[in-house]
Design a protein around this motif. Structure first.
Motif, short mmCIF file in Angstrom:
data_model
loop_
_atom_site.label_atom_id
_atom_site.label_comp_id
_atom_site.label_asym_id
_atom_site.label_seq_id
_atom_site.Cartn_x
_atom_site.Cartn_y
_atom_site.Cartn_z
N SER A 33 0.74 -1.25 -0.06
CA SER A 33 0.00 0.07 -0.09
C SER A 33 0.80 1.29 0.02
N LEU A 44 1.92 1.78 -3.60
CA LEU A 44 1.21 2.23 -4.30
C LEU A 44 0.68 3.74 -4.11
N LEU A 45 0.53 4.28 -2.95
CA LEU A 45 0.54 5.67 -2.52
C LEU A 45 1.70 6.54 -2.80
N VAL A 55 -7.99 5.18 -9.77
CA VAL A 55 -7.72 4.27 -8.59
C VAL A 55 -9.01 3.37 -8.33
N ASP A 111 -10.25 0.13 -5.41
CA ASP A 111 -9.88 -0.69 -4.55
C ASP A 111 -11.14 -1.38 -4.15
N SER A 144 -7.85 -0.22 1.52
CA SER A 144 -6.47 -0.40 1.54
C SER A 144 -5.92 0.86 1.01
N LEU A 145 -6.47 1.89 0.30
CA LEU A 145 -5.92 2.97 0.00
C LEU A 145 -6.72 4.27 0.29
N GLU A 161 -6.00 6.84 1.85
CA GLU A 161 -5.54 8.24 1.29
C GLU A 161 -5.70 8.73 -0.11
N ALA A 162 -6.21 7.80 -0.73
CA ALA A 162 -6.25 8.39 -2.25
C ALA A 162 -7.55 8.88 -2.64
N THR A 195 -4.77 2.37 -11.38
CA THR A 195 -4.32 1.44 -10.30
C THR A 195 -5.53 0.93 -9.81
N ASP A 235 -6.20 -2.13 -7.00
CA ASP A 235 -5.62 -2.66 -5.97
C ASP A 235 -6.78 -3.66 -5.31
N THR A 265 -3.27 6.77 9.22
CA THR A 265 -3.03 7.41 7.63
C THR A 265 -1.66 7.74 7.63
#
Length: 767
Positions: free
Chosen positions: A395, A398-399, A414, A416, A422-423, A425-426, A478, A480, A625
């Motif tokens: 992760s 990826l970030l 993106v 998920d 998983s992400l 923050e995105a 992306t 994930d 985070t």
């Protein structure tokens, strides 16, 4: 080395014996003299040479007088000096007596000649003048002579020194020499110095060189040094035997020679781990050793990592790194401690693309930046694969890539499949974020539609490749947690999985040329689950493969699919410094195995078939985070598609979401042939063609196609491959067909009736 002094011998000391060579020469001369004297004694009495008569008789008389004088000096005793004088006088007295008798007797009788020859022959055998020197040493002051025959100053020693002296005396190589004045440097080390003593009047044999001394004590020849003793002759030689000092010098002061010897013995030897692989150069640094190696001529370089670490005596194979050029050259690096134990946080400068489209995603094991291409100026957009178990750092990687995309003006799309967990923050910081399985599939459909739109424009304008920013921005999808959408054990309907895998496979044909890349990430990715595995495998070899901590079978699978095979890719452990030997020691002592810093972010980065170990830049988690990565994302403005592409994306997303929900709910009409127009959530019709790909009409799998091919009767394997389209564009590989036949045979649906001939057993479907 220690030295010693010798007290000068007194004037009346016994004379030293002749050397063997001098004694032989003197004996020869003496025998010739006796022969001449015997000849004169045989024929002299019959001549009229009075001078010869006077000399022969005068010599005898003179010797008798000398003996009388010596007997008077000795007194009543019969000492050694008189005995030696008599021994020396016998030949001359005997010949003089024979001469006198022959001179007195008239004529020349046979016994006169015989007596002269007998005396001369006996004297020649006895050689009294030569051997009398040895007799003089054996008589007289006998205690002093015996003491002189012993090696000077060689007292008995106890302990380690005594053991060395006895070991020296017992060796047949050392002869009559002795080892004296032994000094051990340290009680805990075998190193010592001493003096080799020869017998008095003799020299230390030349055969006692460094090689012979090394053989006596079973040490390396380089650990032995010989030197003359100052102030003394060749009868004393100083010797130093220091195996511990030599070993320390070889390993610490000049380890290159030691390393070369180990490599030659255990690696490149015929029975080594890499026969014929030569060590051509090396560089020794405080924290690492770098070796340059080369395969033998006409051979490819293959270096097995674990056997090589074992051959070099390493306890932790993670401290051994191997890189090759895929042909014959390679670099082997040995570290004192793991080089990726600590890495710093990323900066915006690290994530800015260079002229080759690459960013610095982290650090390589040798301290150089680990480069990751966001795109290739020659090839266009790329396909990347990321595989890692939970906690492997996938992760964060990826970030970091998403932050780099925003900094470089790349459109980030993106998905998920884990509902955004998983992400997180995105979300809100990329162009689009699809959280959930249906939303991820709809996002993929919308991305596919934008690709179709770009392809239409490119075809209309005659563009055959992608140029950054002309007219479109680079875009990267992306995805994930892809396992939750396409894996057989995901529990999702087969039609839904086939639709998602089909879009991924179809996108590999044109996305690269229109500047649209894809990044697929999951806990485990089997390429056969990705639909068109051949195209994804080929495209991923042009991009990057990030292989984090996974199980050994996944490591072998990815290494076989993506790497050239010249370097052995081994599984990444969970902790730094916790080796198998540490686990073994813990098991032996019934203790807990130690733990160390986690290896999160450490991965094999495979690019162009060449793997190397790297670690992504560090990210600090706070309140669940990563504020540092969020700050990097927000350091640049958001990046969007063009208005036309945005419209295409939004409309296609609505269509794809409706279709995805229907497939997940098992709506068979959603996958029917001819494809019904999807119902849009807004209920409003928008102009423009639909670019969302329809799901397969029957969602037939490769086993279904094989059974259909066998419906007409028995077929050979090559006929089955041809019937299902193996080897054609978009068709399966021959190996996939063989695997499908094996699976159907295990399920009892097909049977092998002859070698390479198959038939159905009567069942209609493989389910």
């Amino acid at each position: 080395m220690t030295t010693e002094t010798v007290t000068p011998a007194p004037a009346d000391a016994v004379r030293l014996p002749l050397s063997p060579a001098a004694a032989r020469h003197l004996a020869t001369v003496e025998r010739i003299a006796y022969g001449g004297a015997g000849l004169a004694a045989a024929i002299g009495p019959g001549t009229d040479v009075w001078q010869l008569h006077a000399a022969a008789l005068g010599t005898g008389a003179g010797i008798l007088c000398r003996l009388w004088t010596r007997a008077r000096d000795e007194g009543d005793g019969f000492g050694g000096r008189l005995l030696t004088s008599c021994y020396r006088a016998l030949p001359a007295l005997g010949l003089s007596a024979v001469y006198g008798v022959g001179l007195a007797a008239p004529g020349t009788s046979w016994w006169e000649v015989t007596a002269a020859v007998a005396v001369a022959l006996g004297s020649a055998v006895a050689v009294p003048l030569t051997r009398s020197r040895g007799l003089r040493r054996a008589v007289g002051n006998l205690p002093a002579v015996v003491a002189a025959r012993e090696p000077a100053e060689a007292p008995q020693q106890a302990g380690y020194a005594g053991d060395l002296a006895r070991h020296w005396a017992a060796s047949p190589v050392t002869g009559t020499t002795a080892l004296a004045h032994i000094v051990q440097y340290h009680p805990g080390r075998p190193d010592f110095e001493a003096v080799i003593l020869a017998q008095p009047g003799e020299a230390v044999p030349g055969s006692l060189d460094a090689r012979a001394v090394a053989a006596v004590f079973d040490v390396p020849e380089e650990a032995v040094r010989l030197a003359p003793v100052p102030g003394h002759g060749p009868g004393r030689v100083a010797v130093q035997v220091a195996p511990a000092q030599y070993l320390q010098h070889a390993q610490l002061q000049d380890p290159g020679d030691h390393l070369t010897a180990v490599w030659a013995a255990k690696v490149s030897a015929p029975k080594g781990v890499a026969p014929g692989v030569e060590l051509v150069d090396h560089r020794i640094e405080p924290d690492r050793i770098v070796l340059r190696v080369e395969a033998p001529e006409s051979s490819l370089l293959t270096l097995p990592r674990l056997p090589l670490a074992r051959a070099l005596g390493m306890e932790d194979p993670e401290l051994l790194m191997i890189e090759t050029d895929g042909m014959a050259q390679g670099v082997v690096t040995i570290y004192r401690q793991h080089p990726l134990l600590t890495v710093r946080e990323a900066t915006a400068e690290d994530l800015r693309m260079d002229r080759h489209g690459r960013i610095a995603i982290g650090m390589r094991h040798d301290g150089r930046p680990a480069r990751w291409p966001l795109y290739d100026p020659e090839l266009g957009a790329l396909t990347d694969l990321l595989v890692g178990a939970p906690g492997s750092g996938k992760s964060v990687t990826l970030l970091t890539l998403l932050a780099a995309e925003r900094i470089n003006g790349v459109v980030s799309v993106v998905t998920d499949a884990q509902d955004g967990m998983s992400l997180p923050e995105a979300e809100g910081r990329v162009f689009h974020f699809g959280a959930g399985q249906a939303e991820a599939a709809a996002t993929l459909a919308a991305y596919f539609a934008v690709g179709a739109y770009r392809q239409e424009i490119s075809a209309a304008n005659g563009w055959g490749s992608f140029t950054l920013g002309q007219p479109w921005r680079l875009a990267i999808l992306t995805m994930d947690e892809i396992n939750r959408m396409i894996a057989v054990d995901s529990g999702l309907p087969r039609e839904f999985r086939a639709w998602v895998a089909g879009m991924l496979g179809a996108g590999q044909i044109t996305w690269r040329k229109v500047g649209m890349g894809v990044r697929i990430a999951g806990q485990s990715i089997h390429l056969a689950d990705l639909g068109d595995s051949e195209k994804i495998r080929a495209n991923a070899k042009n991009g990057s493969v990030w292989l984090g901590r996974v199980n050994s079978s996944m490591t072998r699978s990815m290494a076989s699919d993506m790497a050239s095979g010249t370097v052995e890719i081994t599984p990444i452990p969970k902790y730094f410094g916790v080796t198998g030997s540490a686990e073994l020691d813990a098991a032996w002592t019934d203790e807990e195995a130690p733990t160390g810093p986690v290896t999160a972010g450490t991965a094999w980065l495979i690019q162009s078939g060449q793997p190397y170990l790297s670690r992504v830049w560090r990210a600090v988690k706070e309140a669940r985070t990563y504020p540092g990565l969020i700050a990097l994302m927000e350091s640049a403005p958001p990046v969007d598609f063009t208005p036309e592409e945005t419209d295409v994306f939004r409309r296609a997303y609505d269509e794809g979401l409706t279709l995805a929900v229907a497939l997940l709910e098992g709506d068979e009409d959603a996958g029917s042939t001819g494809r019904a127009a999807p119902v849009r959530p807004t209920g409003q019709e928008r102009p423009g063609p639909s670019r969302v790909p329809a799901p397969p009409a029957t969602a037939r799998t490769l086993p279904d196609l094989v059974l259909e091919a066998l419906a007409g009767g028995q077929l050979r394997t090559r006929e089955i491959r041809k019937a299902v389209g193996a080897g054609t564009d978009g068709g399966p590989s021959s190996g996939s067909v063989d695997n499908a036949l094996q699976t159907l045979q295990e399920r009892g649906l097909v049977a092998r009736v002859a070698h390479g001939v198959w038939t159905r057993t009567g069942q209609s479907t493989p389910s």
